[in-house]
Design an enzyme around this catalytic site. Sequence first.
Site, PDB file in Angstrom:
ATOM      1  N   LYS B  77       0.872  -1.112   0.055  1.00  0.00           N
ATOM      2  CA  LYS B  77      -0.043   0.037  -0.113  1.00  0.00           C
ATOM      3  C   LYS B  77       0.933   1.299   0.082  1.00  0.00           C
ATOM      4  CE  LYS B  77      -3.798   1.965   2.644  1.00  0.00           C
ATOM      5  NZ  LYS B  77      -4.705   1.741   3.984  1.00  0.00           N
ATOM      6  N   SER B 146      -9.555   1.572   2.591  1.00  0.00           N
ATOM      7  CA  SER B 146      -8.678   2.743   1.810  1.00  0.00           C
ATOM      8  C   SER B 146      -7.672   1.700   1.141  1.00  0.00           C
ATOM      9  CB  SER B 146      -8.041   3.495   2.789  1.00  0.00           C
ATOM     10  OG  SER B 146      -7.229   2.602   3.896  1.00  0.00           O
ATOM     11  N   SER B 170     -10.378  -0.607   6.925  1.00  0.00           N
ATOM     12  CA  SER B 170      -9.644  -0.500   5.487  1.00  0.00           C
ATOM     13  C   SER B 170      -9.229  -1.923   4.865  1.00  0.00           C
ATOM     14  CB  SER B 170      -8.574   0.623   5.570  1.00  0.00           C
ATOM     15  OG  SER B 170      -9.527   1.920   5.707  1.00  0.00           O
TER      16      SER B 170
END
Lengths: 79, 452
Positions: B77, B146, B170
């Site tokens: 990420k 996210s 997330s």
Amino acid sequence: MAEFPGELTRAEQAEWVARFRRMAADRWGSDRAGDIGEALDATALAVGAVLKLEFAKDEAPGFYLPVNFDPVAVEWKVE
Amino acid sequence: MTQRGLVGLARALVAGEISARALVEESLNTIEKMEPELQAWETLDKERSLQEAEHADRALETGRPLGPLHGIPVGVKDIFATAGLRTTMESRIFQDHVPARDATVVARLRGAGAIVLGKTVSTQFAMGDPPRTRNPWNPAHTPGGSSTGSAVAVATRQAPLALGSQTGGSVIRPAVFNGVVGFKPTYGVVSRSGVFPVSWSLDAVGWFTKSVLDAALVLDVLSGHDPADPGSADVQYEPGFELVEAGERELRLGVVSGDIERTASAEAQAHFFTVIEQLRVAGHTVELFDLPTSYFATREAWKVIEYSELASVHAKLFEKSPELYAPVARSHIEAGSLIPASAYVHAQRLRRLFRQDMDRSMTAVDALVMPGAPGEAPADLSTTGDVSFYTPWSLAGLPAVAVPTGMSQNSMPLGVQMVGRGFGDVLLLRAARQVEETLQFDPGVPPVAVLR
């Protein structure tokens, strides 16, 4: 906190939302306070609900989860 | 090759059945074909990943595999620092930021032999603004967030492992929406050093894999005390992979009903009860779990803590360049900066009380189980979905795992969320593996991946 003190009344909800809208207008300007909108109202209601909680004096004596968390030491450095 | 999942690939690599070079090339080729449609990657590190793959192959030729993740391609990420590789937080403020060092978890992955393919798309600063990434099952539905790119990369077999992070939901939410396993360990078990924070006292590193067993292998690699993270728990970690693999035991599961069940769509509820019935028929004990009184203001407490700490994290950056923030991130920072300190303290007290209550009441069960989301991924690209199914457990710092369990009438993935005891990460994964084994459900490969 033997019993949950219950949800905010409608009057309390209106009071918290109005208070946060005033604070936002003071801090960010009235146009911007309008733009924040939904997040602002949700925050106001969350704050109101949390401050309505009543703790027994010996409940939750520490702030954080049972790890060695030290918020003062937390830093994210741009390496 | 990438259909095998992490553990299968790791074993095939060490056995010399496949080469790291061939595996990385396959991943990169798959990404290249799908990226115009899915947009799951922010930055790719092709040259270095191919060099590292060749290094891994040479090491194996000399009889020295690099570690338990030898030659495994991974996505990271784009809020995790990666040495020499752009790390943008999906913000123009950091668009040219190249860290000098790896985040601790990235260093641990590399130390175990993994190969970082590149950085996956996050929402801006891991907040709630929708990302450009598309859901591979249907691009009209949100992929969640996210940790969006990481979930999509694993769902489409671009990589067998991808790192994400969770402050509210997330990891678990995008895992459910994309039909993969998502695991978020107990707060404090995995280091966050070098991960850009949303909220210091809530953030946790998590990851996406094809199976629960895959997730267990990663836990063994990433868990452990890190003095560089003040929230890292200094406790003894025992490897859990072999226990999770050995499996077979009767489960005691607590079903979380009440508001979570009521908020779920009729389809999600019906599917969940079908899953519960299958587990019961398989011999597992399933009973209703009574949530403690302290549960009932957890979402409000989570919001107060998250927004307060978010406003603090961004105070200086935001003061300089508020116009560079996406709308949701900006409004949360602005609202968070107005929260009184007394509310923050109250919220942290409730949080500790809730955790204590959960620690006491969860001794009777192996794990809690509930619908993984209110329904299928919403057909709405202006949102990343509802976070309310996840915030109570994130607030308490409890471990959680998403397990795919079926498909909706619209052919979108459905799943369950399981929540474990604090520091009971291995027990939770053992329970999740049993659920996986009982249901024998595999969502397969999303349509966008089949076409390629």
